[in-house]
Structure formats: C-alpha cells, structure tokens
Design a protein around this motif. Structure first.
Motif, PDB file in Angstrom:
ATOM      1  N   GLY A 117      -6.222  -5.879  -8.114  1.00 52.21           N
ATOM      2  CA  GLY A 117      -6.335  -6.269  -6.713  1.00 52.21           C
ATOM      3  C   GLY A 117      -7.149  -7.536  -6.528  1.00 52.21           C
ATOM      4  N   PRO A 134       0.802  -1.231   0.000  1.00 53.30           N
ATOM      5  CA  PRO A 134       0.000   0.000   0.000  1.00 53.30           C
ATOM      6  C   PRO A 134       0.833   1.279   0.000  1.00 53.30           C
ATOM      7  CG  PRO A 134      -0.910  -1.593   1.545  1.00 53.30           C
ATOM      8  CD  PRO A 134       0.401  -2.144   1.089  1.00 53.30           C
ATOM      9  N   ASP A 167     -11.860  -5.735   0.698  1.00 53.54           N
ATOM     10  CA  ASP A 167     -10.435  -5.435   0.845  1.00 53.54           C
ATOM     11  C   ASP A 167      -9.934  -4.572  -0.312  1.00 53.54           C
ATOM     12  OD1 ASP A 167     -10.182  -6.800   3.209  1.00 53.54           O
ATOM     13  OD2 ASP A 167      -9.244  -8.581   2.339  1.00 53.54           O
ATOM     14  N   GLU A 184      -8.496  -0.694  -0.245  1.00 54.45           N
ATOM     15  CA  GLU A 184      -7.191  -0.318  -0.786  1.00 54.45           C
ATOM     16  C   GLU A 184      -7.336   0.770  -1.848  1.00 54.45           C
ATOM     17  OE1 GLU A 184      -3.690  -3.178  -1.157  1.00 54.45           O
ATOM     18  OE2 GLU A 184      -4.434  -3.081  -3.220  1.00 54.45           O
TER      19      GLU A 184
END
Length: 252
Positions: free
Chosen positions: A96, A68, A235, A239
């Motif tokens: 992702g 990240p 998730d 992100e």
C-alpha cells in the motif's frame, strides 16, 4: 444503495474460496505454521501466479486495478482458512505504501518483484512507546549529505523476520507525536545497523522487533515527499483495518 458485487469480484472471491476448500485444510495450515518459515513459499508463488498479489495495484504497474472491495473479499476467504501467508503484511501494508508513493524506478526495483512473489516486505510503523498512536514516531532520520541516518526501534513488525525490504516511517522534523515531519524510507533488511528479533505471534504469524543503529539510507530510497509521509501512512493503516475486519468476518 446497491451493495451487490460484480461478476469479476464474485469470480475472484470464488477462486480464493475454492483454493481454501481444496488446497488449504486445517491440517495443512498447521503444518505450514509449524514449519521453519511459518508460511509456504511455494504457496506464496502460487498466489502470484493466480494474480492475487497483483489485485490492488494499477494495471500500468503490472496489477489488476482492484480496490478495497476486492481486497476485503479476498481477506474474508483468507480468514476462513486461517491463512498464515503474509498477504496483509506484503500486499496491503508495505504494498500500500509503495503503490501510493514509489517512483517509476522504485516500482521497477521493489513493486514489480513484490507482485511477482519474489520479494518479501514489511511496514515497520509501530514503536514501543507509541501504543495505538501511529503519529508517535521517535525513530529519527538525520540528513547526512545525500543520505539519511536512521536511528530508533520498531515493534511488532508483521513479516519483519522474513522481509527483504523494510518500509520505515521516521521523523525528519517536528515533535515526536506531530503528524508533520514524518518521512517514509525503503531500507534493505540486511543493511548495516539493522538488527531484529523475530518471533511468532499468537495467531502463528511472523513478527519482529527491529532496531536501527545509525542506518545509512540513500535519498533515492525516500518514498514520497520528505516530511509528508504521515497522510500516506494513515491511509494505508485505514485500508489495512478494513482488511483485518474482513478477515475477522471470514474467521467467524
């Protein structure tokens, strides 16, 4: 707590910063945004050659093992340049999902060309009725032998008009707003039954509204576990939110 970045992270941020300063002034950005594609395929290939498209992926998959922090450092510089190339859509969102769920065969088929810059992708997670609830998925996927049949509508799909591959969250069980019962599918954008209306967003990105009309998808195109896709989707959206925040810092 030490918030300083590593030498490698600093070099990555500097490489993007130099590119913005030397090769992506506002005049060029405006010309690219006004072009037929709305982004530069030539520059996208340059991103791949520079390794930027590989940053968040595992080394064993052809990536650079970034995380990240690396992603946010890059997005901050992309924001500074008001860049219209689809990094968020391809690498953070669709990439992702693939990074977290794809099998070895699926990675060879889709992730490798994504990293190489030859495949355009889009994550079609939003729906017209959902507002800001990503669990609100009315698109259905009904089992039909070894296949699934997808029916539904997706809205504001970033890079949807350019995508070769769509990643579609669809409901395989449960109520429309339930977190359980969501499955992720990889769907070829030119598959029978897929139609879309492509348009430019207010910030000159590409988006599309997509309709799925009895689209047949092989079980081999399921990403991850049937009925268990929501946690992965959450998730990835988390992100991507960090990425957009970093981009906003760069714009400021």
């Amino acid at each position: 707590m030490d918030f300083s970045i590593s030498e490698e992270q600093s070099m990555l941020a500097d490489s993007v910063s130099r590119f913005i300063d030397n090769d992506y002034d506002f005049e060029r950005r405006q010309k690219i945004a006004a072009s037929e594609d709305g982004f530069s395929k030539e520059l996208w290939q340059t991103f791949a050659e520079l390794g930027w498209t590989a940053v968040p992926f595992a080394e064993e998959d052809g990536g650079l093992d970034g995380g990240p922090v690396e992603m946010m450092l890059m997005m901050q510089q992309f924001g500074r340049g008001l860049m219209v190339e689809p990094y968020l859509a391809n690498i953070v969102l669709a990439g992702g999902i693939l990074r977290r769920t794809a099998t070895a065969d699926q990675k060879a088929k889709w992730l490798a060309p994504l990293i190489e810059g030859s495949l355009q992708t889009a994550l079609a997670f939003a729906e017209p009725q959902a507002r800001f609830d990503i669990a609100n998925i009315a698109t259905t996927a009904v089992k039909d032998g070894d296949d699934f049949v997808l029916t539904g509508k997706k809205s504001l799909v970033l890079n949807g008009g350019h995508a070769d591959l769509l990643i579609i969250p669809a409901r395989t069980s449960g109520e429309t707003t339930a977190e359980d019962g969501v499955t992720l599918f990889a769907v070829e954008a030119n598959a029978a039954g897929v139609s879309m209306q492509s348009y430019a967003t207010v910030d000159a990105l590409n988006a599309a509204d997509i309709e799925l009309d009895n689209v047949k998808v092989s079980s081999a195109n399921v990403l991850g576990t049937v009925d268990q896709g929501y946690a992965v989707l959450q998730d990835v959206i988390d992100e991507a939110t960090l990425a957009v925040c970093a981009e906003a810092v760069g714009i400021i």
